[in-house]
Design a protein around this motif. Structure first.
Motif, PDB file in Angstrom:
ATOM      1  N   GLY A  10       0.804  -1.214   0.000  1.00  0.00           N
ATOM      2  CA  GLY A  10       0.000   0.000   0.000  1.00  0.00           C
ATOM      3  C   GLY A  10       0.835   1.261   0.000  1.00  0.00           C
ATOM      4  N   ASN A  11       2.164   1.103   0.006  1.00  0.00           N
ATOM      5  CA  ASN A  11       3.079   2.242  -0.042  1.00  0.00           C
ATOM      6  C   ASN A  11       3.989   2.073  -1.253  1.00  0.00           C
ATOM      7  N   LEU A  12       4.025   3.074  -2.129  1.00  0.00           N
ATOM      8  CA  LEU A  12       4.760   2.955  -3.390  1.00  0.00           C
ATOM      9  C   LEU A  12       6.259   2.812  -3.184  1.00  0.00           C
ATOM     10  N   LEU A  13       6.791   3.482  -2.180  1.00  0.00           N
ATOM     11  CA  LEU A  13       8.222   3.404  -1.944  1.00  0.00           C
ATOM     12  C   LEU A  13       8.631   1.994  -1.541  1.00  0.00           C
ATOM     13  N   LEU A  14       7.879   1.386  -0.643  1.00  0.00           N
ATOM     14  CA  LEU A  14       8.171   0.015  -0.246  1.00  0.00           C
ATOM     15  C   LEU A  14       7.958  -0.956  -1.401  1.00  0.00           C
ATOM     16  N   ASP A  15       6.898  -0.730  -2.173  1.00  0.00           N
ATOM     17  CA  ASP A  15       6.592  -1.649  -3.267  1.00  0.00           C
ATOM     18  C   ASP A  15       7.610  -1.560  -4.396  1.00  0.00           C
ATOM     19  N   ALA A  16       8.364  -0.449  -4.471  1.00  0.00           N
ATOM     20  CA  ALA A  16       9.391  -0.299  -5.500  1.00  0.00           C
ATOM     21  C   ALA A  16      10.668  -1.066  -5.149  1.00  0.00           C
ATOM     22  N   LEU A  17      10.782  -1.526  -3.904  1.00  0.00           N
ATOM     23  CA  LEU A  17      11.942  -2.317  -3.516  1.00  0.00           C
ATOM     24  C   LEU A  17      11.918  -3.674  -4.210  1.00  0.00           C
ATOM     25  N   SER A  18      13.087  -4.205  -4.512  1.00  0.00           N
ATOM     26  CA  SER A  18      13.164  -5.572  -5.025  1.00  0.00           C
ATOM     27  C   SER A  18      12.730  -6.545  -3.935  1.00  0.00           C
ATOM     28  N   LEU A 126      17.594   3.555  -3.733  1.00  0.00           N
ATOM     29  CA  LEU A 126      16.185   3.929  -3.817  1.00  0.00           C
ATOM     30  C   LEU A 126      15.850   5.010  -2.795  1.00  0.00           C
ATOM     31  N   PHE A 127      16.304   4.849  -1.569  1.00  0.00           N
ATOM     32  CA  PHE A 127      15.971   5.830  -0.548  1.00  0.00           C
ATOM     33  C   PHE A 127      16.740   7.138  -0.748  1.00  0.00           C
ATOM     34  N   ALA A 128      17.924   7.077  -1.344  1.00  0.00           N
ATOM     35  CA  ALA A 128      18.625   8.312  -1.699  1.00  0.00           C
ATOM     36  C   ALA A 128      17.852   9.066  -2.779  1.00  0.00           C
ATOM     37  N   ARG A 129      17.272   8.335  -3.722  1.00  0.00           N
ATOM     38  CA  ARG A 129      16.463   8.958  -4.760  1.00  0.00           C
ATOM     39  C   ARG A 129      15.209   9.594  -4.154  1.00  0.00           C
ATOM     40  N   TYR A 130      14.606   8.902  -3.191  1.00  0.00           N
ATOM     41  CA  TYR A 130      13.443   9.485  -2.531  1.00  0.00           C
ATOM     42  C   TYR A 130      13.820  10.758  -1.787  1.00  0.00           C
ATOM     43  N   ALA A 131      14.971  10.751  -1.124  1.00  0.00           N
ATOM     44  CA  ALA A 131      15.421  11.945  -0.415  1.00  0.00           C
ATOM     45  C   ALA A 131      15.570  13.109  -1.386  1.00  0.00           C
ATOM     46  N   ASP A 132      16.054  12.838  -2.595  1.00  0.00           N
ATOM     47  CA  ASP A 132      16.181  13.884  -3.603  1.00  0.00           C
ATOM     48  C   ASP A 132      14.813  14.446  -3.976  1.00  0.00           C
ATOM     49  N   CYS A 133      13.840  13.556  -4.168  1.00  0.00           N
ATOM     50  CA  CYS A 133      12.486  14.007  -4.508  1.00  0.00           C
ATOM     51  C   CYS A 133      11.869  14.810  -3.376  1.00  0.00           C
ATOM     52  N   PHE A 134      12.093  14.372  -2.154  1.00  0.00           N
ATOM     53  CA  PHE A 134      11.541  15.075  -1.001  1.00  0.00           C
ATOM     54  C   PHE A 134      12.126  16.482  -0.897  1.00  0.00           C
ATOM     55  N   HIS A 224       3.290  22.394  -8.583  1.00  0.00           N
ATOM     56  CA  HIS A 224       2.859  21.004  -8.455  1.00  0.00           C
ATOM     57  C   HIS A 224       3.412  20.166  -9.591  1.00  0.00           C
ATOM     58  N   ALA A 225       3.304  20.654 -10.822  1.00  0.00           N
ATOM     59  CA  ALA A 225       3.782  19.908 -11.978  1.00  0.00           C
ATOM     60  C   ALA A 225       5.297  19.748 -11.958  1.00  0.00           C
ATOM     61  N   ARG A 226       6.007  20.784 -11.511  1.00  0.00           N
ATOM     62  CA  ARG A 226       7.473  20.692 -11.472  1.00  0.00           C
ATOM     63  C   ARG A 226       7.935  19.598 -10.520  1.00  0.00           C
ATOM     64  N   VAL A 227       7.299  19.493  -9.360  1.00  0.00           N
ATOM     65  CA  VAL A 227       7.665  18.443  -8.414  1.00  0.00           C
ATOM     66  C   VAL A 227       7.371  17.076  -9.011  1.00  0.00           C
ATOM     67  N   ARG A 228       6.232  16.951  -9.691  1.00  0.00           N
ATOM     68  CA  ARG A 228       5.876  15.671 -10.311  1.00  0.00           C
ATOM     69  C   ARG A 228       6.891  15.270 -11.383  1.00  0.00           C
ATOM     70  N   ILE A 229       7.301  16.217 -12.205  1.00  0.00           N
ATOM     71  CA  ILE A 229       8.279  15.928 -13.254  1.00  0.00           C
ATOM     72  C   ILE A 229       9.597  15.453 -12.644  1.00  0.00           C
ATOM     73  N   GLN A 230      10.046  16.148 -11.598  1.00  0.00           N
ATOM     74  CA  GLN A 230      11.301  15.779 -10.943  1.00  0.00           C
ATOM     75  C   GLN A 230      11.225  14.385 -10.350  1.00  0.00           C
ATOM     76  N   LEU A 235      12.552   9.010  -9.552  1.00  0.00           N
ATOM     77  CA  LEU A 235      12.000   7.869  -8.821  1.00  0.00           C
ATOM     78  C   LEU A 235      10.916   7.191  -9.655  1.00  0.00           C
ATOM     79  N   GLY A 236      11.186   7.002 -10.932  1.00  0.00           N
ATOM     80  CA  GLY A 236      10.178   6.458 -11.842  1.00  0.00           C
ATOM     81  C   GLY A 236       9.669   5.090 -11.454  1.00  0.00           C
ATOM     82  N   ALA A 237      10.517   4.265 -10.820  1.00  0.00           N
ATOM     83  CA  ALA A 237      10.089   2.917 -10.445  1.00  0.00           C
ATOM     84  C   ALA A 237       8.885   2.952  -9.518  1.00  0.00           C
ATOM     85  N   ALA A 238       8.897   3.884  -8.566  1.00  0.00           N
ATOM     86  CA  ALA A 238       7.782   3.992  -7.630  1.00  0.00           C
ATOM     87  C   ALA A 238       6.577   4.650  -8.274  1.00  0.00           C
TER      88      ALA A 238
END
Length: 257
Positions: A10-18, A126-134, A224-230, A235-238
């Motif tokens: 139910g969480n995209l970040l966790l589900d993106a893990l191998s 993966l979590f470094a990529r999430y930190a970048d998005c955050f 909003h759109a700029r954050v989504r694009i980044q 983090l396209g996998a998630a």
């Protein structure tokens, strides 16, 4: 009950893990439930856990001033996590996490995540990529709050909430929305009345309905759109696994790419 390392969480970040990476932390994930208005993270207290919201659960990260006013600096839903994920987890949190939309989540001891990351380069990545998005969200919202009018900021906020709840009707009160935007409730009520007259939203008791996503996206600022694009780039996998994701109008994205 232990979390099945192969099932959707139910969480995209966790589900993106191998599968192998998720198996490192799945035995330590603890189901929790939050009610609207709960404090999921408290400023000044060590962020000893990482919280992964489920779909429709939304947590706002807020800063409070000593005169009692608050303002949102970011929000997190099923696309990410809060708590001891970007820092070490032993350090005091700089902000508080207020639950905007209650629901389920998974909780993990921050030290467990740190140990798992030490043993897996792909999990660290993966979590470094999430930190970048955050951080991208933090930077964009800071610019938005400084440069854009309240009407556009309000629409940006509503689009972000819609992304995380998946529905057109958003369970949000005038009081909470005003607090998140850092304005007086009476002022926000006037703004919402104008947006309703423009046919963008319908305002009800304890809820706001987005009537036309395309029109709202075009009327909002570009933040909003700029954050989504980044985040889709980094983090396209998630994001690719998000079946509830709303597509931005092509004309909005084409102006920003």
């Amino acid at each position: 009950m232990p979390i099945d390392s192969a099932a959707s969480t139910g969480n995209l970040l966790l589900d993106a893990l191998s599968g192998s990476d998720r198996a490192l932390i799945a035995p330590h994930l603890e189901p929790v439930t939050f009610a609207k208005g709960d404090t999921a993270l408290m400023a000044g207290v060590a962020a000893s856990h990482v919280i992964f919201p489920h779909v429709q659960t939304v947590v706002a990260l807020i800063v409070a001033t000593r005169d009692g006013r608050t303002a949102e600096i970011a929000s997190v839903g099923h696309e990410g996590a809060i708590g001891g994920i970007i820092g070490e987890g032993r350090l005091p949190a700089a902000v508080s996490g207020l639950v905007q939309v209650g629901g389920a989540a998974l909780r993990l001891d921050a030290e467990r995540l740190r140990q798992a990351a030490l043993g897996s380069e792909t999990l660290r990545d993966l979590f470094a990529r999430y930190a970048d998005c955050f951080l991208a969200q933090l930077f964009q919202i800071a610019a938005c709050n400084a440069l854009h009018p309240i009407e556009q900021r309000c629409l940006r906020w509503l689009l972000s909430l819609q992304d995380r709840t998946g529905g057109d009707t958003l369970p949000i009160t005038h009081e909470l929305l005003a607090s998140m935007l850092g304005v007086q409730r009476t002022y926000l009520t006037r703004i919402l009345r104008v947006l309703q007259e423009q046919g963008l939203v319908r305002v009800g008791r304890g809820r706001i309905t987005i009537l036309d996503r395309r029109a709202v996206s075009n009327a909002a600022c570009e933040c909003h759109a700029r954050v989504r694009i980044q985040c889709e780039a980094v983090l396209g996998a998630a994001y690719g696994a998000d079946t509830n994701r709303r597509t931005e109008p092509a004309e909005t994205l084409s102006r920003l790419r």
